[in-house]
Design a protein around this motif. Structure first.
Motif, PDB file in Angstrom:
ATOM      1  N   GLY A 100       0.786  -1.224   0.000  1.00  0.00           N
ATOM      2  CA  GLY A 100       0.000   0.000   0.000  1.00  0.00           C
ATOM      3  C   GLY A 100       0.816   1.270   0.000  1.00  0.00           C
ATOM      4  O   GLY A 100       0.245   2.361  -0.004  1.00  0.00           O
ATOM      5  N   HIS A 101       2.148   1.180  -0.049  1.00  0.00           N
ATOM      6  CA  HIS A 101       2.994   2.362   0.029  1.00  0.00           C
ATOM      7  C   HIS A 101       3.647   2.722  -1.304  1.00  0.00           C
ATOM      8  O   HIS A 101       4.467   3.653  -1.368  1.00  0.00           O
ATOM      9  CB  HIS A 101       4.061   2.165   1.104  1.00  0.00           C
ATOM     10  N   VAL A 102       3.274   2.008  -2.363  1.00  0.00           N
ATOM     11  CA  VAL A 102       3.775   2.273  -3.711  1.00  0.00           C
ATOM     12  C   VAL A 102       2.650   1.971  -4.690  1.00  0.00           C
ATOM     13  O   VAL A 102       1.818   1.096  -4.448  1.00  0.00           O
ATOM     14  CB  VAL A 102       5.004   1.382  -4.050  1.00  0.00           C
ATOM     15  N   ARG A 103       2.606   2.683  -5.819  1.00  0.00           N
ATOM     16  CA  ARG A 103       1.793   2.292  -6.958  1.00  0.00           C
ATOM     17  C   ARG A 103       2.726   2.144  -8.150  1.00  0.00           C
ATOM     18  O   ARG A 103       3.594   2.989  -8.387  1.00  0.00           O
ATOM     19  CB  ARG A 103       0.682   3.297  -7.259  1.00  0.00           C
ATOM     20  N   ARG A 104       2.558   1.040  -8.886  1.00  0.00           N
ATOM     21  CA  ARG A 104       3.451   0.727  -9.992  1.00  0.00           C
ATOM     22  C   ARG A 104       2.658   0.704 -11.293  1.00  0.00           C
ATOM     23  O   ARG A 104       1.578   0.101 -11.366  1.00  0.00           O
ATOM     24  CB  ARG A 104       4.125  -0.618  -9.744  1.00  0.00           C
ATOM     25  N   CYS A 105       3.190   1.369 -12.307  1.00  0.00           N
ATOM     26  CA  CYS A 105       2.508   1.424 -13.595  1.00  0.00           C
ATOM     27  C   CYS A 105       2.512   0.043 -14.258  1.00  0.00           C
ATOM     28  O   CYS A 105       3.547  -0.633 -14.314  1.00  0.00           O
ATOM     29  CB  CYS A 105       3.182   2.439 -14.510  1.00  0.00           C
ATOM     30  N   THR A 106       1.366  -0.354 -14.814  1.00  0.00           N
ATOM     31  CA  THR A 106       1.252  -1.657 -15.463  1.00  0.00           C
ATOM     32  C   THR A 106       1.846  -1.648 -16.864  1.00  0.00           C
ATOM     33  O   THR A 106       1.982  -2.710 -17.480  1.00  0.00           O
ATOM     34  CB  THR A 106      -0.221  -2.067 -15.550  1.00  0.00           C
ATOM     35  N   SER A 107       2.223  -0.468 -17.364  1.00  0.00           N
ATOM     36  CA  SER A 107       2.784  -0.378 -18.705  1.00  0.00           C
ATOM     37  C   SER A 107       4.271  -0.055 -18.682  1.00  0.00           C
ATOM     38  O   SER A 107       5.098  -0.840 -19.159  1.00  0.00           O
ATOM     39  CB  SER A 107       2.048   0.679 -19.520  1.00  0.00           C
ATOM     40  N   CYS A 108       4.639   1.098 -18.117  1.00  0.00           N
ATOM     41  CA  CYS A 108       6.055   1.515 -18.158  1.00  0.00           C
ATOM     42  C   CYS A 108       6.813   1.152 -16.893  1.00  0.00           C
ATOM     43  O   CYS A 108       8.018   1.421 -16.788  1.00  0.00           O
ATOM     44  CB  CYS A 108       6.159   3.013 -18.415  1.00  0.00           C
ATOM     45  N   ALA A 109       6.150   0.573 -15.895  1.00  0.00           N
ATOM     46  CA  ALA A 109       6.750   0.103 -14.639  1.00  0.00           C
ATOM     47  C   ALA A 109       7.253   1.233 -13.749  1.00  0.00           C
ATOM     48  O   ALA A 109       7.961   0.982 -12.773  1.00  0.00           O
ATOM     49  CB  ALA A 109       7.882  -0.895 -14.900  1.00  0.00           C
TER      50      ALA A 109
END
Length: 307
Positions: A148-157
């Motif tokens: 819950g302390h990071v969000r990661r892009c599903t495309s460019c990471a």
């Protein structure tokens, strides 16, 4: 000077244990452990129960918590108990007893150190996740990571981290040791507080103090002294508290008419008499502004004026 632990929303009772955030086996085992406590949260509110000593958070065993929602790992206490927040579209529909939904503004000052720290953490994370579903770099959806302390892009990471906006809040005094307080037009009648504002890009916090005071009230500040800080998740700020001395040649007040509708210098006698008469409402008990005023005033403000 007051320490951060004296401020209502800066209290802690749980170690955030950040080293566990990317350890998925450990997190899974912690969630299923019988001692684990879960804090359901939605829209900045959680369930509380009222006691003689104030409000208490309603924390559920993980096996009683809803099975849907986003889990945020909040940390562990000295007894090894793990704490999670569970964010959903709404709070659970049924709870036994006298539980009621409440937010930080209402109960933050009456919660225990542990509960205050848990709710501040959970509220800040929930708001950030709700507004950052897409990558600011490429526009694709992001997914939760790091417990819950990071969000990661599903495309460019690309990885995105919770935003915290630094804001300065300051009590300025003049040569007569009067304090400068202001009020906004939308505030309740009689409400006065310290001046505050956000730090701008490329600006030091001391520069921000001086700029905000002259912009809002026309007063020029000479000396600036840091006091303490407090998280302010409404929605994502860190309040940095200061005391300041006005330049004797620049104490004339000219309000900007936007941030402030009125500002004036108060002596201790004037402030005390106004509160006693019910004509002046000081800052709320959960705000660092309250502590700055009390630091100058020399003692806690009258109980009748506290809430």
């Amino acid at each position: 000077m007051p320490d951060s632990k004296d401020l209502a929303l800066a209290r802690v009772g749980v170690d955030r244990a950040a080293h566990h955030r990317f350890d998925e086996p450990w997190l899974a085992a912690a969630w299923s452990h019988p001692t684990t406590k879960v804090l359901p949260i939605s829209g900045g509110e959680a369930f509380v129960v009222d006691t003689e000593n104030g409000a208490e958070l309603v924390l559920l065993p993980s096996f009683e918590a809803p099975q849907t929602g986003d889990r945020y790992f909040l940390g562990t206490d000295e007894d090894g108990v793990s704490y999670f927040a569970l964010a959903g579209e709404s709070l659970p529909g049924r709870l036994d007893g006298d539980a009621r939904p409440a937010g930080l503004r209402e109960v933050g000052g009456t919660l225990s150190d542990r509960d205050a720290g848990l709710l501040v953490h959970a509220v800040a994370l929930e708001h950030w996740h709700r507004l950052h579903s897409f990558c600011s770099r490429c526009g694709h959806p992001t997914e939760k990571a790091g417990a819950g302390h990071v969000r990661r892009c599903t495309s460019c990471a690309a990885e995105h981290y919770p935003r915290t906006d630094p804001a300065v809040i300051m009590l300025i005094t003049d040569e007569q040791d009067r304090c400068l307080l202001g009020r906004q037009a939308l505030w309740p009648e009689g409400r006065w507080s310290t001046l505050a504002g956000f730090v701008e890009p490329g600006e030091s916090i001391e520069q921000a103090v001086r700029r905000e005071v002259v912009e809002e009230a026309g007063v020029r500040v000479a000396e600036v002294e840091y006091v303490a800080s407090q998280p302010w998740p409404f929605p994502s700020s860190l309040m940095l508290g200061f005391l300041g001395k006005a330049d004797p040649a620049g104490t004339g007040i000219t309000v900007d008419g936007e941030e402030l509708s009125e500002a004036r210098w108060f002596s201790r006698e004037e402030l005390g008499a106004g509160m006693a008469a019910g004509e002046i409402l000081p800052p709320s008990g959960i705000s660092i502004a309250r502590h700055l005023v009390e630091l100058w005033y020399g003692e806690p403000l009258p109980a009748a004026a506290r809430w």
